[in-house]
Design a protein around this motif. Structure first.
Motif, mmCIF file in Angstrom:
data_model
loop_
_atom_site.group_PDB
_atom_site.id
_atom_site.type_symbol
_atom_site.label_atom_id
_atom_site.label_comp_id
_atom_site.label_asym_id
_atom_site.label_seq_id
_atom_site.Cartn_x
_atom_site.Cartn_y
_atom_site.Cartn_z
ATOM 1 N N PRO A 11 0.800 -1.068 0.204
ATOM 2 C CA PRO A 11 0.016 -0.073 -0.015
ATOM 3 C C PRO A 11 0.890 1.347 -0.024
ATOM 4 C CG PRO A 11 -0.096 -1.067 2.260
ATOM 5 C CD PRO A 11 0.692 -2.024 1.349
ATOM 6 N N ASP A 12 0.385 2.236 -0.691
ATOM 7 C CA ASP A 12 0.858 3.396 -0.748
ATOM 8 C C ASP A 12 -0.193 4.632 -0.673
ATOM 9 O OD1 ASP A 12 2.335 6.068 -0.960
ATOM 10 O OD2 ASP A 12 3.313 5.450 -2.760
ATOM 11 N N TYR A 13 -0.379 5.327 0.634
ATOM 12 C CA TYR A 13 -1.527 6.214 0.716
ATOM 13 C C TYR A 13 -1.556 7.433 0.013
ATOM 14 C CZ TYR A 13 1.621 9.331 3.659
ATOM 15 O OH TYR A 13 2.727 9.926 3.935
ATOM 16 N N MET A 14 -0.066 7.758 -0.855
ATOM 17 C CA MET A 14 -0.007 8.843 -1.676
ATOM 18 C C MET A 14 -0.621 8.478 -2.841
ATOM 19 S SD MET A 14 1.489 11.192 -0.390
ATOM 20 C CE MET A 14 1.399 12.311 -1.629
ATOM 21 N N ASN A 15 -1.310 7.370 -3.268
ATOM 22 C CA ASN A 15 -2.286 7.248 -4.245
ATOM 23 C C ASN A 15 -3.392 7.955 -4.186
ATOM 24 O OD1 ASN A 15 -0.636 5.588 -6.141
ATOM 25 N ND2 ASN A 15 -0.504 4.205 -4.594
ATOM 26 N N MET A 135 -2.187 0.983 12.518
ATOM 27 C CA MET A 135 -2.420 1.185 10.983
ATOM 28 C C MET A 135 -1.152 0.487 10.306
ATOM 29 S SD MET A 135 -4.052 2.687 8.813
ATOM 30 C CE MET A 135 -4.977 4.050 9.592
ATOM 31 N N PRO A 136 -1.507 -0.241 9.117
ATOM 32 C CA PRO A 136 -0.625 -1.148 8.639
ATOM 33 C C PRO A 136 0.569 -0.120 7.764
ATOM 34 C CG PRO A 136 -2.724 -1.967 7.975
ATOM 35 C CD PRO A 136 -3.024 -0.727 8.678
ATOM 36 N N LYS A 137 1.719 -0.725 7.849
ATOM 37 C CA LYS A 137 2.676 -0.019 7.076
ATOM 38 C C LYS A 137 2.493 0.507 5.593
ATOM 39 C CE LYS A 137 7.825 -0.073 5.661
ATOM 40 N NZ LYS A 137 8.911 -0.846 5.596
ATOM 41 N N GLY A 138 2.634 1.738 5.305
ATOM 42 C CA GLY A 138 2.406 2.302 3.962
ATOM 43 C C GLY A 138 0.977 2.908 3.866
ATOM 44 N N MET A 139 0.168 2.807 4.931
ATOM 45 C CA MET A 139 -1.313 3.034 4.969
ATOM 46 C C MET A 139 -1.478 4.359 5.846
ATOM 47 S SD MET A 139 -3.278 -0.371 4.821
ATOM 48 C CE MET A 139 -4.837 0.224 3.879
ATOM 49 N N LYS A 140 -2.395 5.201 5.549
ATOM 50 C CA LYS A 140 -2.917 6.267 6.504
ATOM 51 C C LYS A 140 -4.302 6.110 6.307
ATOM 52 C CE LYS A 140 0.757 9.603 7.148
ATOM 53 N NZ LYS A 140 0.891 11.002 7.535
#
Length: 354
Positions: A11-15, A135-140
């Motif tokens: 995951p990458d919340y910046m998307n 919160m999982p890594k890479g997520m917000k």
């Protein structure tokens, strides 16, 4: 049901941040306003909803399952909000169809507006704290204090009585929206200070319309509600976060003010009976992010192959028009068949090459 079997998802919340800022991200994100935790249980075969009512350790385990579901299904953010309405003394006129507690100026003057921010954090601060811990890594998260100005006013006045007040006491009508706006501004100010780092995108839901029009005159929304939105959205922007408005209904008459005055960054909620998602994309895709696309009714009534075809069509006309995140046009409540929801997610992830 089994969780999707796909390649490892990072995951990458910046998307989602980019989509909300109307920038096409490297990977099309998925988005849901709400996913029923009972639906999550049915898909994962892991019961966890009962943990929420336990102590802190049980609640932490609840949120570990809750946030983990979003990651396993291919989301970059966890959708989570805590609604203001339930902590407002005497509320329930909106969802519970109770009589409103404010009918007169005297009722308004006695109402404990200033107490509500404290009541909100006494009830919900622990939830935000625990979600941050798991919160999982890479997520917000995406969300925040739920309910907007119109919904909060309705919850303590009632829609019918609010209509009477608009004619019988215009001054009180105006003051209701101002007081709700100030109350929500104070909640958001404390929320961003304490939990801003947890959230990638801020949002609230405020249903301004129904199938054929806005619920109150467009001019009232423009002069009484949107100025209150503007205050809160300016606050959100001061933390360098985009703001997503979830609003159901036919609200085209106020969209220009929502974009140009309130300065929303993105919009969610669509029903094909009002307008196809392509209309929202064509009208506003050059200025705001558009989230959703698949009418929730389709997830309930269409076959899995039909849902996959709808997803493909929505992606086809939405990509290349700025910020876009795919999901249901409203939410995933208890009554949505899990297989319909999973078909939508699988089709989206297949389109992403997963």
């Amino acid at each position: 049901m089994e969780v999707l079997k796909v390649k490892e998802f990072i995951p990458d919340y910046m998307n989602v941040v980019k989509a909300a800022r109307n920038i096409e991200p490297e990977r099309m994100p998925l988005y849901e306003h709400i996913i029923s935790d009972k639906i999550m249980e049915r898909i994962t075969n892991e019961p966890f909803t009962g943990l929420y009512g336990g102590g802190r350790n049980e609640k932490k385990e609840y949120f570990r399952h809750f946030a983990g579901f979003f990651r396993e299904m291919g989301y970059d953010t966890v959708s989570f909000e805590c609604c203001v309405g339930p902590v407002m003394p005497g509320s329930g006129a909106l969802g519970g169809h109770k009589p409103g507690v404010i009918k007169t100026r005297e009722d308004f003057d006695k109402y404990p507006w200033k107490d509500i921010p404290d009541l909100f954090f006494k009830r919900y601060a622990e939830d935000f704290e625990i979600l941050a811990e798991v919160m999982p890594k890479g997520m917000k998260a995406i969300g925040g204090p739920g309910n907007g100005i119109f919904e909060c006013v309705q919850d303590i006045v009632g829609y019918m009585d609010l209509s009477y007040i608009s004619v019988d006491d215009p001054g009180l009508y105006d003051d209701l929206f101002k007081s709700a706006g100030t109350m929500l501004y104070e909640i958001w100010k404390e929320f961003l200070k304490r939990f801003g780092d947890l959230y990638a995108v801020c949002r609230f839901g405020d249903d301004l319309g129904f199938n054929t029009s806005t619920l109150i005159p467009p001019e009232d929304i423009k002069t009484k509600i949107i100025p209150q939105y503007k205050r809160i959205i300016e606050l959100v922007h001061s933390y360098n976060k985009p703001f997503l408005l979830h609003s159901c209904g036919k609200i085209f008459d106020v969209m220009e003010d929502l974009i140009n005055v309130a300065k929303i960054d993105a919009k969610h909620s669509n029903e094909d009976s009002i307008a196809l998602f392509s209309v929202w994309v064509e009208k506003y895709g050059d200025r705001i992010g558009n989230f959703g696309g698949v009418d929730t009714d389709h997830l309930c009534s269409k076959s899995e192959s039909e849902i996959r075809a709808i997803v493909k069509e929505v992606i086809g006309y939405s990509m290349g028009h700025g910020g876009f995140a795919l999901g249901s046009g409203n939410s995933i409540p208890d009554y949505v068949p899990p297989q319909g929801y999973v078909a939508m997610v699988e089709a989206a992830r297949e389109a992403r090459g997963e």
